[in-house]
Design an enzyme around this catalytic site. Structure first.
Site, PDB file in Angstrom:
ATOM      1  N   ARG A  48      27.652 107.489  75.063  1.00 37.90           N
ATOM      2  CA  ARG A  48      27.175 108.277  73.942  1.00 37.90           C
ATOM      3  C   ARG A  48      25.694 108.000  73.646  1.00 37.90           C
ATOM      4  NH1 ARG A  48      28.801 106.923  67.690  1.00 37.90           N
ATOM      5  NH2 ARG A  48      27.959 108.882  66.947  1.00 37.90           N
ATOM      6  N   HIS A  71      25.889  99.469  60.874  1.00 34.68           N
ATOM      7  CA  HIS A  71      25.495 100.640  61.661  1.00 34.68           C
ATOM      8  C   HIS A  71      24.593 100.170  62.789  1.00 34.68           C
ATOM      9  CE1 HIS A  71      27.213 103.403  58.849  1.00 34.68           C
ATOM     10  NE2 HIS A  71      26.616 102.750  57.866  1.00 34.68           N
ATOM     11  N   TYR A 102      22.102 104.502  70.870  1.00 33.90           N
ATOM     12  CA  TYR A 102      23.127 103.480  70.664  1.00 33.90           C
ATOM     13  C   TYR A 102      23.138 102.393  71.733  1.00 33.90           C
ATOM     14  CZ  TYR A 102      24.803 106.836  67.236  1.00 33.90           C
ATOM     15  OH  TYR A 102      24.885 107.681  66.165  1.00 33.90           O
ATOM     16  N   ARG A 115      17.042 108.615  60.248  1.00 37.32           N
ATOM     17  CA  ARG A 115      17.477 109.708  61.109  1.00 37.32           C
ATOM     18  C   ARG A 115      17.544 111.022  60.307  1.00 37.32           C
ATOM     19  NH1 ARG A 115      22.528 107.655  64.419  1.00 37.32           N
ATOM     20  NH2 ARG A 115      22.230 109.738  65.310  1.00 37.32           N
ATOM     21  N   ASN A 118      32.260  99.826  60.606  1.00 38.03           N
ATOM     22  CA  ASN A 118      31.271 100.847  60.931  1.00 38.03           C
ATOM     23  C   ASN A 118      32.009 102.173  60.817  1.00 38.03           C
ATOM     24  OD1 ASN A 118      29.494 102.690  61.941  1.00 38.03           O
ATOM     25  ND2 ASN A 118      28.860 101.446  63.692  1.00 38.03           N
ATOM     26  N   GLU A 154      29.415  96.485  55.779  1.00 42.89           N
ATOM     27  CA  GLU A 154      29.204  97.677  56.603  1.00 42.89           C
ATOM     28  C   GLU A 154      28.165  97.407  57.697  1.00 42.89           C
ATOM     29  OE1 GLU A 154      28.885 102.262  55.346  1.00 42.89           O
ATOM     30  OE2 GLU A 154      27.149 101.073  54.778  1.00 42.89           O
ATOM     31  N   PRO A 196      34.838 106.912  64.231  1.00 40.85           N
ATOM     32  CA  PRO A 196      34.818 107.909  65.294  1.00 40.85           C
ATOM     33  C   PRO A 196      33.646 107.787  66.262  1.00 40.85           C
ATOM     34  CG  PRO A 196      34.355 108.913  63.155  1.00 40.85           C
ATOM     35  CD  PRO A 196      34.834 107.524  62.902  1.00 40.85           C
ATOM     36  N   ASN A 197      33.970 107.970  67.515  1.00 40.40           N
ATOM     37  CA  ASN A 197      33.002 108.035  68.628  1.00 40.40           C
ATOM     38  C   ASN A 197      32.422 106.679  69.031  1.00 40.40           C
ATOM     39  OD1 ASN A 197      33.091 110.955  68.974  1.00 40.40           O
ATOM     40  ND2 ASN A 197      32.113 111.025  66.962  1.00 40.40           N
ATOM     41  N   ALA A 223      30.408 108.496  61.491  1.00 38.77           N
ATOM     42  CA  ALA A 223      30.064 109.729  60.767  1.00 38.77           C
ATOM     43  C   ALA A 223      30.751 109.815  59.403  1.00 38.77           C
ATOM     44  CB  ALA A 223      30.421 110.934  61.614  1.00 38.77           C
TER      45      ALA A 223
HETATM   46  C1  DQA Z   1      26.458 105.109  63.102  1.00 37.04           C
HETATM   47  C2  DQA Z   1      25.493 106.042  62.371  1.00 37.04           C
HETATM   48  C3  DQA Z   1      26.205 107.309  61.937  1.00 37.04           C
HETATM   49  O1  DQA Z   1      25.298 108.193  61.276  1.00 37.04           O
HETATM   50  C4  DQA Z   1      26.770 108.042  63.142  1.00 37.04           C
HETATM   51  O2  DQA Z   1      27.511 109.169  62.724  1.00 37.04           O
HETATM   52  C5  DQA Z   1      27.603 107.166  64.000  1.00 37.04           C
HETATM   53  C6  DQA Z   1      27.153 105.796  64.260  1.00 37.04           C
HETATM   54  C7  DQA Z   1      25.741 103.875  63.683  1.00 37.04           C
HETATM   55  O3  DQA Z   1      26.416 102.921  64.019  1.00 37.04           O
HETATM   56  O4  DQA Z   1      24.507 103.885  63.820  1.00 37.04           O
HETATM   57  O5  DQA Z   1      28.594 107.600  64.590  1.00 37.04           O
HETATM   58  O6  DQA Z   1      27.430 104.625  62.176  1.00 37.04           O
END
Ligand code: DQA
Length: 150
Positions: free
Chosen positions: A17, A103, A22, A110, A73, A101, A9-10, A76
């Site tokens: 964003r 991120h 990011y 964080r 990835n 994985e 998501p996102n 959240a």
């Molecule tokens: C994320 C880190 C997560 O905590 C966050 O909710 C994201 C992006 C990252 O790529 O740093 O949406 O996965």
């Protein structure tokens, strides 16, 4: 060799964003980078993005038998989704396909609620905090793992 990259998501909002976290590259830039690395490594890489937990579970299940490995990835859902963890474990394991994985940020540096990761327990390796380069590191790592099992 076929690799599936799953973004949660996102991540389709990259560039817009929270750029201070990011970066200012957008999702298409990420797709372009992944394409370049795939060409260099001479592997087939497909990318999917979903904002829905159940859809991501279905994508992971459908990857079994079709792909040699997954890069994910979970965004959240990393911090909440036992369903995605279980899906990764279902298709992973001795006879399965490994998942790596990624991120962009390092969730451990964080907010407290990001320090719990369910999904990493279903992955053989995590790259966190390297921005878009984390995807490159994950592809190269997974290709080596699949070739030599190292
Ligand atoms: C994320 C880190 C997560 O905590 C966050 O909710 C994201 C992006 C990252 O790529 O740093 O949406 O996965």
């Amino acid at each position: 060799m076929k690799i599936l990259v799953i973004n949660g998501p996102n991540l389709n909002m990259l560039g817009i964003r929270e750029p201070e976290l990011y970066g200012d590259k957008d999702y298409d830039d990420l797709l372009e980078l992944i394409k370049e690395i795939a060409e260099q490594e001479k592997v087939d890489v497909e990318c999917v993005q979903s904002n829905h937990e159940g859809v991501i579970v279905e994508i992971i299940q459908a990857a079994y038998g079709k792909y040699d490995g997954i890069i994910i990835n979970p965004a959240a859902y990393t911090h909440t989704s036992i369903a995605i963890l279980d899906a990764l474990k279902a298709v992973g394991g001795a006879k399965g396909i490994p998942a790596v994985e990624v991120h962009l940020t390092n969730p451990n540096e964080r907010e407290g609620f990001r320090k719990i990761s369910y999904t990493e327990k279903g992955c053989v390796k995590t790259f966190a905090g390297y921005g878009l380069n984390g995807y490159e590191m994950a592809i190269r790592y997974l290709v080596t793992l699949l070739k030599v099992g190292a």
